[in-house]
Scaffold this active site. Structure first.
Site, PDB file in Angstrom:
ATOM      1  N   ASP A  59      15.171  27.653  48.735  1.00 32.09           N
ATOM      2  CA  ASP A  59      14.417  28.905  48.861  1.00 32.09           C
ATOM      3  C   ASP A  59      15.244  30.157  48.584  1.00 32.09           C
ATOM      4  O   ASP A  59      14.763  31.273  48.749  1.00 32.09           O
ATOM      5  CB  ASP A  59      13.844  29.018  50.287  1.00 32.09           C
ATOM      6  CG  ASP A  59      12.591  28.184  50.434  1.00 32.09           C
ATOM      7  OD1 ASP A  59      12.039  27.765  49.404  1.00 32.09           O
ATOM      8  OD2 ASP A  59      12.171  27.946  51.581  1.00 32.09           O
ATOM      9  N   HIS A 266      39.825  32.479  32.357  1.00 33.45           N
ATOM     10  CA  HIS A 266      38.593  32.695  33.132  1.00 33.45           C
ATOM     11  C   HIS A 266      38.701  32.157  34.557  1.00 33.45           C
ATOM     12  O   HIS A 266      37.735  31.669  35.123  1.00 33.45           O
ATOM     13  CB  HIS A 266      37.387  32.079  32.405  1.00 33.45           C
ATOM     14  CG  HIS A 266      36.974  32.889  31.223  1.00 33.45           C
ATOM     15  ND1 HIS A 266      36.099  32.441  30.265  1.00 33.45           N
ATOM     16  CD2 HIS A 266      37.324  34.140  30.826  1.00 33.45           C
ATOM     17  CE1 HIS A 266      35.938  33.374  29.333  1.00 33.45           C
ATOM     18  NE2 HIS A 266      36.684  34.405  29.653  1.00 33.45           N
ATOM     19  N   ASP A 283      41.062  41.016  37.272  1.00 31.42           N
ATOM     20  CA  ASP A 283      40.135  41.496  36.237  1.00 31.42           C
ATOM     21  C   ASP A 283      38.786  41.614  36.920  1.00 31.42           C
ATOM     22  O   ASP A 283      38.137  40.602  37.204  1.00 31.42           O
ATOM     23  CB  ASP A 283      40.105  40.480  35.081  1.00 31.42           C
ATOM     24  CG  ASP A 283      39.229  40.939  33.916  1.00 31.42           C
ATOM     25  OD1 ASP A 283      38.425  41.880  34.104  1.00 31.42           O
ATOM     26  OD2 ASP A 283      39.345  40.344  32.833  1.00 31.42           O
ATOM     27  N   ASP A 294      34.974  47.388  33.498  1.00 29.10           N
ATOM     28  CA  ASP A 294      35.735  46.159  33.242  1.00 29.10           C
ATOM     29  C   ASP A 294      37.214  46.536  33.191  1.00 29.10           C
ATOM     30  O   ASP A 294      37.693  47.075  32.193  1.00 29.10           O
ATOM     31  CB  ASP A 294      35.253  45.580  31.895  1.00 29.10           C
ATOM     32  CG  ASP A 294      35.906  44.247  31.565  1.00 29.10           C
ATOM     33  OD1 ASP A 294      36.678  43.739  32.391  1.00 29.10           O
ATOM     34  OD2 ASP A 294      35.628  43.723  30.476  1.00 29.10           O
ATOM     35  N   HIS A 377      43.296  35.756  22.825  1.00 31.42           N
ATOM     36  CA  HIS A 377      41.966  36.391  22.839  1.00 31.42           C
ATOM     37  C   HIS A 377      42.007  37.701  22.079  1.00 31.42           C
ATOM     38  O   HIS A 377      43.065  38.184  21.683  1.00 31.42           O
ATOM     39  CB  HIS A 377      41.457  36.575  24.279  1.00 31.42           C
ATOM     40  CG  HIS A 377      42.329  37.441  25.158  1.00 31.42           C
ATOM     41  ND1 HIS A 377      42.342  38.812  25.068  1.00 31.42           N
ATOM     42  CD2 HIS A 377      43.204  37.123  26.151  1.00 31.42           C
ATOM     43  CE1 HIS A 377      43.168  39.305  25.972  1.00 31.42           C
ATOM     44  NE2 HIS A 377      43.720  38.299  26.634  1.00 31.42           N
ATOM     45  N   HIS A 381      36.056  44.369  23.405  1.00 26.14           N
ATOM     46  CA  HIS A 381      34.635  44.038  23.243  1.00 26.14           C
ATOM     47  C   HIS A 381      33.858  45.296  23.582  1.00 26.14           C
ATOM     48  O   HIS A 381      34.373  46.192  24.273  1.00 26.14           O
ATOM     49  CB  HIS A 381      34.225  42.850  24.128  1.00 26.14           C
ATOM     50  CG  HIS A 381      34.535  43.015  25.603  1.00 26.14           C
ATOM     51  ND1 HIS A 381      33.783  43.788  26.448  1.00 26.14           N
ATOM     52  CD2 HIS A 381      35.547  42.522  26.365  1.00 26.14           C
ATOM     53  CE1 HIS A 381      34.294  43.745  27.672  1.00 26.14           C
ATOM     54  NE2 HIS A 381      35.386  42.992  27.646  1.00 26.14           N
ATOM     55  N   HIS A 388      29.918  42.292  28.248  1.00 26.99           N
ATOM     56  CA  HIS A 388      30.135  42.071  26.814  1.00 26.99           C
ATOM     57  C   HIS A 388      28.877  42.618  26.157  1.00 26.99           C
ATOM     58  O   HIS A 388      27.896  41.897  25.993  1.00 26.99           O
ATOM     59  CB  HIS A 388      30.345  40.586  26.503  1.00 26.99           C
ATOM     60  CG  HIS A 388      31.676  40.090  26.977  1.00 26.99           C
ATOM     61  ND1 HIS A 388      32.096  38.796  26.833  1.00 26.99           N
ATOM     62  CD2 HIS A 388      32.705  40.727  27.608  1.00 26.99           C
ATOM     63  CE1 HIS A 388      33.315  38.652  27.347  1.00 26.99           C
ATOM     64  NE2 HIS A 388      33.696  39.812  27.830  1.00 26.99           N
ATOM     65  N   GLU A 431      42.303  45.527  25.930  1.00 28.37           N
ATOM     66  CA  GLU A 431      42.822  44.576  26.919  1.00 28.37           C
ATOM     67  C   GLU A 431      43.799  43.554  26.346  1.00 28.37           C
ATOM     68  O   GLU A 431      43.550  42.355  26.395  1.00 28.37           O
ATOM     69  CB  GLU A 431      41.669  43.859  27.624  1.00 28.37           C
ATOM     70  CG  GLU A 431      40.588  43.292  26.708  1.00 28.37           C
ATOM     71  CD  GLU A 431      39.499  42.563  27.504  1.00 28.37           C
ATOM     72  OE1 GLU A 431      39.857  41.702  28.320  1.00 28.37           O
ATOM     73  OE2 GLU A 431      38.315  42.854  27.297  1.00 28.37           O
ATOM     74  N   TYR A 435      50.458  35.505  27.959  1.00 24.04           N
ATOM     75  CA  TYR A 435      50.312  34.404  28.915  1.00 24.04           C
ATOM     76  C   TYR A 435      51.327  33.329  28.546  1.00 24.04           C
ATOM     77  O   TYR A 435      51.271  32.790  27.439  1.00 24.04           O
ATOM     78  CB  TYR A 435      48.881  33.849  28.856  1.00 24.04           C
ATOM     79  CG  TYR A 435      47.848  34.960  28.886  1.00 24.04           C
ATOM     80  CD1 TYR A 435      47.395  35.481  30.099  1.00 24.04           C
ATOM     81  CD2 TYR A 435      47.378  35.528  27.694  1.00 24.04           C
ATOM     82  CE1 TYR A 435      46.482  36.534  30.116  1.00 24.04           C
ATOM     83  CE2 TYR A 435      46.471  36.584  27.708  1.00 24.04           C
ATOM     84  CZ  TYR A 435      46.025  37.075  28.925  1.00 24.04           C
ATOM     85  OH  TYR A 435      45.133  38.126  28.940  1.00 24.04           O
ATOM     86  N   ARG A 452      47.745  40.936  31.798  1.00 24.97           N
ATOM     87  CA  ARG A 452      46.746  41.619  30.968  1.00 24.97           C
ATOM     88  C   ARG A 452      46.560  43.013  31.550  1.00 24.97           C
ATOM     89  O   ARG A 452      46.611  43.191  32.772  1.00 24.97           O
ATOM     90  CB  ARG A 452      45.408  40.850  30.974  1.00 24.97           C
ATOM     91  CG  ARG A 452      44.327  41.519  30.125  1.00 24.97           C
ATOM     92  CD  ARG A 452      43.143  40.590  29.792  1.00 24.97           C
ATOM     93  NE  ARG A 452      42.386  40.127  30.940  1.00 24.97           N
ATOM     94  CZ  ARG A 452      42.450  38.920  31.465  1.00 24.97           C
ATOM     95  NH1 ARG A 452      43.270  38.019  30.956  1.00 24.97           N
ATOM     96  NH2 ARG A 452      41.720  38.581  32.516  1.00 24.97           N
TER      97      ARG A 452
HETATM   98 MG    MG Z   1      37.918  42.176  32.014  1.00 27.46          MG
HETATM   99 MG    MG Z   2      36.916  42.750  29.126  1.00 24.35          MG
END
Ligand code: MG
Ligand code: MG
Length: 484
Positions: A59, A266, A283, A294, A377, A381, A388, A431, A435, A452
């Site tokens: 629910d 991520h 982040d 962001d 990466h 963006h 995004h 960004e 890494y 980052r």
């Molecule tokens: Mg970010």
């Molecule tokens: Mg970003």
């Protein structure tokens, strides 16, 4: 509901109206609808539903979030609603009807009666009348526009309405002959943010910056006091600060990554301990009034950078500054990325993370994308209502004669296409990162460092405005902030 209960409820509730809609905003939404209507072509009709409610488990629902296209044109945040816009500018809203019992459980509904004055639409109906009214609105029109591949079942629904219109052909009724993706028009409109949108994004970024400051300070303070710090402690600071300042949601799931977790792009905030001597990568950004922020910061958990940490941090910061310098009207979307990659690659050579013997000079590193194991990466963006955000990354209508080239990392043949020309009012993130996972040939001093630095940039007349610098990026300033 029993007649008796209905009587009690209606005496308490029937007069309740939703007065939360800002009349100053209705003209902005009306202007956007007019701009869209003008692009539909004679006889065009656009159908834009909001997002469905989604069940989390049994629910319990996920917190409701409207559809961004629908909100952009209406400012309306209730579920079960749909906007229909005709090329002549006439707008019809379908929304939930007033319902005393449901409003006691779920909150006040605006209702079709109040919608025209609250939202500035021309007419409004109950959402239950959508199937009855839509065929009428599509009769004798030329084309129907709706968002393709974004709402489950919508294209089948449109087919159903069109079939009903076709069923009246022998009565002299004509049916729209073309179906088009309304996102192709709305994406272009949303790509350039107006002054109101920019103002909301500045406020969202300010709140998020304050949340990052708070998390940094908590980390150092708890470690100084000998307390056990976990990633979730820092996430709690972020969420507290977002809501304290009126932001409705995190704009995306916060990443709070201690130590080696920062090398997982991520990673989600979890239970890992935040240890003295490690870096923390956060982040995270809030969503305020439908607009995302962001921000990423990487900081020493105890407030003091170690030597190798500082060396890599300085490279990433220099890359971000180069990316910001390359962000200006007339430049290409790819320019900040290329500027950042150049600085990162030189830094990788200088620190020995890439050896000159094996990888040659800077141009060789760039040509062969030898930086890729450490920076996998893109640098930017679009940012807006969606983190995004929508909008093509390719400059529309610009052809290329360049031959396809094999990508040095994947081997796939890629046709180079000219990226988007930046214009005043576009908003993008900057960004860059590095890494470093443990591997043969990688100096051990840098193992498990993930860094980052991410800011939000509005393209201005002369360059760009970094709207998220309410939290410092300078390493000395970060250390000073964390001592305080
Ligand atoms: Mg970010
Ligand atoms: Mg970003």
């Amino acid at each position: 509901m029993s007649p008796c209960l209905a009587k009690v409820l209606s005496s308490q509730q029937c007069g309740q109206v939703d007065d939360s809609y800002n009349p100053d905003m209705t003209s902005i939404y009306a202007k956007r609808r007019a701009a869209l209507a003008a692009q539909l072509g004679a006889g065009g009709v656009a159908i834009i539903p909001t997002a469905p409610e989604r069940s989390r488990n049994r629910d319990a629902d996920f917190p409701y979030r409207h559809d961004s296209y629908f909100y952009y044109l209406t400012g309306f945040t209730e579920p079960n609603a749909c906007l229909v816009l005709a090329a002549n500018g006439h707008s019809s809203l379908f929304c939930q009807p007033k319902d005393v019992e449901r409003e006691i459980w779920d909150g006040i509904r605006l209702g079709p009666q109040a919608a025209p004055s609250a939202l500035g639409v021309n007419s409004a109906h109950s959402i239950g009348e959508l199937d009855k009214e839509l065929p009428k609105l599509l009769e004798n029109q030329t084309s129907v526009w709706f968002p393709f591949a974004t709402h489950d079942g919508l294209s089948a629904q449109v087919e159903g309405w069109l079939n009903q219109v076709r069923g009246r052909a022998r009565m002299g009724v004509s049916c729209p002959a073309t179906q088009q993706d309304v996102c192709s028009l709305l994406d272009e409109m949303r790509l350039v943010k107006d002054a109101t949108e920019q103002d909301t994004m500045r406020r969202a970024a300010r709140i998020s910056a304050g949340a990052h400051v708070r998390a940094m300070q908590l980390s150092a303070r708890m470690l100084r006091q000998g307390q056990a710090v976990h990633e979730f402690h820092l996430e709690a600071e972020l969420l507290h600060e977002f809501r304290l300042h009126g932001a409705q949601f995190p704009a995306y799931t916060s990443i709070v990554a201690a130590g080696a977790n920062a090398c997982v792009l991520h990673y989600r905030a979890d239970t890992a301990p935040v240890r003295d001597g490690e870096l923390v990568l956060i982040d995270a950004g809030c969503e305020l009034d439908g607009y995302a922020s962001d921000i990423t910061r990487t900081f020493p958990a105890n407030g003091r950078f170690g030597g190798p940490q500082r060396a890599l941090y300085d490279i990433v910061l220099a890359a971000q500054i180069a990316a910001a310098d390359a962000t200006q009207p007339g430049a290409r979307f790819n320019d900040p990325h290329e500027a950042a990659v150049k600085v990162l690659s030189q830094g990788l050579l200088d620190t020995g993370l890439l050896s000159h013997d094996k990888h040659g000079l800077l141009d060789d590193v760039l040509e062969k994308k030898a930086y890729f194991p450490f920076y996998m990466h893109r640098t930017s963006h679009w940012l807006g209502m969606d983190v995004h955000d929508c909008g093509s990354y390719i400059e529309p209508g610009e052809a290329t004669s360049a031959p396809a080239k094999a990508d040095p990392v994947t081997g796939a043949m890629v046709q180079p296409r000219p990226s988007r020309v930046l214009r005043e009012g576009m908003v993008l993130t900057l960004e860059p990162g590095l890494y470093v996972r443990p591997a043969d040939g990688v100096p051990e001093a840098f193992w498990n460092i993930g860094i980052r630095i991410e800011d939000d940039a509005i393209v201005t007349a002369n360059g760009c405005e970094l709207i998220s610098r309410g939290v410092p990026v300078d390493p000395d300033e970060i250390e000073a902030l964390m001592r305080g």
